[in-house]
Design a protein around this motif. Sequence first.
Motif, short mmCIF file in Angstrom:
data_model
loop_
_atom_site.label_atom_id
_atom_site.label_comp_id
_atom_site.label_asym_id
_atom_site.label_seq_id
_atom_site.Cartn_x
_atom_site.Cartn_y
_atom_site.Cartn_z
N ILE A 144 49.25 14.35 -41.66
CA ILE A 144 49.27 15.66 -41.00
C ILE A 144 50.69 16.24 -41.00
CG2 ILE A 144 48.91 16.85 -38.81
CD1 ILE A 144 46.74 14.67 -38.23
N VAL A 145 51.67 15.39 -40.68
CA VAL A 145 53.06 15.85 -40.64
C VAL A 145 53.54 16.22 -42.04
CG1 VAL A 145 55.43 15.14 -40.16
CG2 VAL A 145 53.61 14.57 -38.55
N ALA A 146 53.15 15.43 -43.04
CA ALA A 146 53.56 15.75 -44.42
C ALA A 146 53.00 17.10 -44.84
CB ALA A 146 53.09 14.65 -45.37
N ASP A 147 51.78 17.41 -44.45
CA ASP A 147 51.19 18.71 -44.79
C ASP A 147 51.95 19.84 -44.11
OD1 ASP A 147 49.04 20.37 -45.94
OD2 ASP A 147 48.48 20.68 -43.85
N TYR A 148 52.36 19.61 -42.87
CA TYR A 148 53.16 20.62 -42.16
C TYR A 148 54.54 20.77 -42.81
CZ TYR A 148 55.62 22.92 -38.30
OH TYR A 148 56.36 23.80 -37.54
N TYR A 149 55.17 19.63 -43.11
CA TYR A 149 56.53 19.64 -43.67
C TYR A 149 56.57 20.29 -45.05
CZ TYR A 149 60.96 17.71 -45.43
OH TYR A 149 62.22 17.57 -45.97
N HIS A 150 55.69 19.86 -45.92
CA HIS A 150 55.72 20.35 -47.31
C HIS A 150 54.93 21.64 -47.49
CE1 HIS A 150 57.70 16.75 -48.84
NE2 HIS A 150 56.83 16.02 -48.16
N GLY A 151 53.85 21.80 -46.71
CA GLY A 151 52.98 22.94 -46.90
C GLY A 151 53.30 24.10 -45.97
N THR A 152 53.02 23.92 -44.67
CA THR A 152 53.15 25.03 -43.72
C THR A 152 54.56 25.59 -43.69
OG1 THR A 152 51.40 24.06 -42.35
CG2 THR A 152 52.81 25.74 -41.33
N VAL A 153 55.56 24.74 -43.42
CA VAL A 153 56.94 25.23 -43.32
C VAL A 153 57.76 24.89 -44.55
CG1 VAL A 153 56.88 25.12 -40.80
CG2 VAL A 153 57.80 23.17 -42.09
N LEU A 194 57.14 14.57 -29.72
CA LEU A 194 57.09 14.76 -31.17
C LEU A 194 57.01 16.25 -31.52
CD1 LEU A 194 56.92 13.29 -33.93
CD2 LEU A 194 54.45 13.57 -33.78
N LEU A 195 56.22 16.99 -30.78
CA LEU A 195 56.11 18.43 -31.04
C LEU A 195 57.41 19.15 -30.72
CD1 LEU A 195 52.51 18.88 -29.70
CD2 LEU A 195 53.24 19.38 -32.04
N GLY A 196 58.13 18.69 -29.71
CA GLY A 196 59.43 19.26 -29.41
C GLY A 196 60.39 19.05 -30.56
N TYR A 197 60.32 17.90 -31.18
CA TYR A 197 61.16 17.63 -32.35
C TYR A 197 60.79 18.55 -33.51
CZ TYR A 197 62.96 15.08 -36.41
OH TYR A 197 63.59 14.74 -37.59
N LEU A 198 59.49 18.74 -33.76
CA LEU A 198 59.08 19.66 -34.82
C LEU A 198 59.56 21.08 -34.52
CD1 LEU A 198 55.41 18.51 -35.55
CD2 LEU A 198 57.53 17.71 -36.59
N ALA A 199 59.59 21.45 -33.25
CA ALA A 199 60.07 22.78 -32.87
C ALA A 199 61.55 22.96 -33.14
CB ALA A 199 59.78 23.02 -31.39
N ASP A 214 53.68 31.45 -34.46
CA ASP A 214 54.09 30.09 -34.14
C ASP A 214 53.14 29.10 -34.82
OD1 ASP A 214 54.98 27.73 -33.07
OD2 ASP A 214 54.76 28.32 -30.98
N PRO A 215 53.66 28.24 -35.71
CA PRO A 215 52.77 27.30 -36.40
C PRO A 215 52.44 26.05 -35.60
CG PRO A 215 55.03 26.99 -37.15
CD PRO A 215 55.06 28.14 -36.18
N LEU A 216 53.09 25.87 -34.44
CA LEU A 216 52.93 24.60 -33.73
C LEU A 216 51.57 24.39 -33.06
CD1 LEU A 216 56.49 24.12 -32.22
CD2 LEU A 216 55.46 22.93 -34.15
N PRO A 217 50.93 25.41 -32.48
CA PRO A 217 49.62 25.14 -31.86
C PRO A 217 48.61 24.53 -32.82
CG PRO A 217 50.46 27.24 -31.09
CD PRO A 217 51.40 26.78 -32.17
N GLU A 218 48.59 24.99 -34.06
CA GLU A 218 47.63 24.44 -35.02
C GLU A 218 47.91 22.97 -35.31
OE1 GLU A 218 46.06 25.01 -39.62
OE2 GLU A 218 47.41 26.50 -38.73
N ILE A 219 49.19 22.64 -35.54
CA ILE A 219 49.47 21.24 -35.85
C ILE A 219 49.32 20.38 -34.60
CG2 ILE A 219 51.99 21.39 -35.51
CD1 ILE A 219 52.27 19.34 -37.77
N ARG A 220 49.54 20.95 -33.43
CA ARG A 220 49.28 20.18 -32.21
C ARG A 220 47.82 19.75 -32.14
NH1 ARG A 220 51.28 19.25 -27.04
NH2 ARG A 220 49.60 18.63 -25.62
#
Length: 249
Positions: A144-153, A194-199, A214-220
């Motif tokens: 999930i984090v890899a998809d956020y890291y490489h894809g979303t942001v 963890l979400l604070g770190y992503l923020a 804000d992309p964080l609610p979806e990944i949360r």
Amino acid sequence: MRFQDHFSRQASTYAQYRPSYPEDLFDWLACQASRRGLAWDVATGSGQSAVALAQRFTEVIATEPSAAQLANAARRPNINYRQEPAERASLADGSADLITVAQALHWFDLPAFLTEAARVLRPGGVLAVWCYELFSVDADIDAIVADYYHGTVGPYWPPERRWLEQGYAGLALPYASLATPAFTMALDWNLDMLLGYLASWSATQRYRDERQHDPLPEIRNRLAAAWGEPAHTRRINWPLTVQACRKPA
């Protein structure tokens, strides 16, 4: 070279959620320094490394070009915070026993900084730089984090990020390298941490600025399904790469 300010907007989040470095790293650095008078922590951010160095050196000068970052830095009696760039420091010639750069070297004008480090470092002094890469938890969360890291942001990372992704491979330090032990960088965090770190990621902030979303609610929501009880802590592991060299005596 103009200062690239990727963190002032989220400076308070950065100070709260950036991971700390292992204590044995600073123990090792202190042992490598033949004297423990002055340590210069370059691009200190909110002072994570400066605080650890202050426990081991008589004085720490911690420089940082961002006023917002310094406003959130942890204070200690023997830390002298100065708002100035890495490439033009106000330290005296040959004054530092140790120079450290944590997760920041890729932002510098490297030739200019190395020239400045050579000026400030005393003969026999140590220059140490380190970086950490994308963290891991377990296979489900990592995906999930890899998809956020490489894809979303992914499109919003600055190009200098590649230096972290390759663990500073190809970096040429100015003096003979020191053999560095392996260090473990790990913390136990709950889901909100963890979400604070992503923020705190610069790419998250750039995504928000450019897309007004804000992309964080979806990944949360995605992470919560894999995490379980949000208050439950999990071990977060970061690959940590340390390089160090000693100026000839």
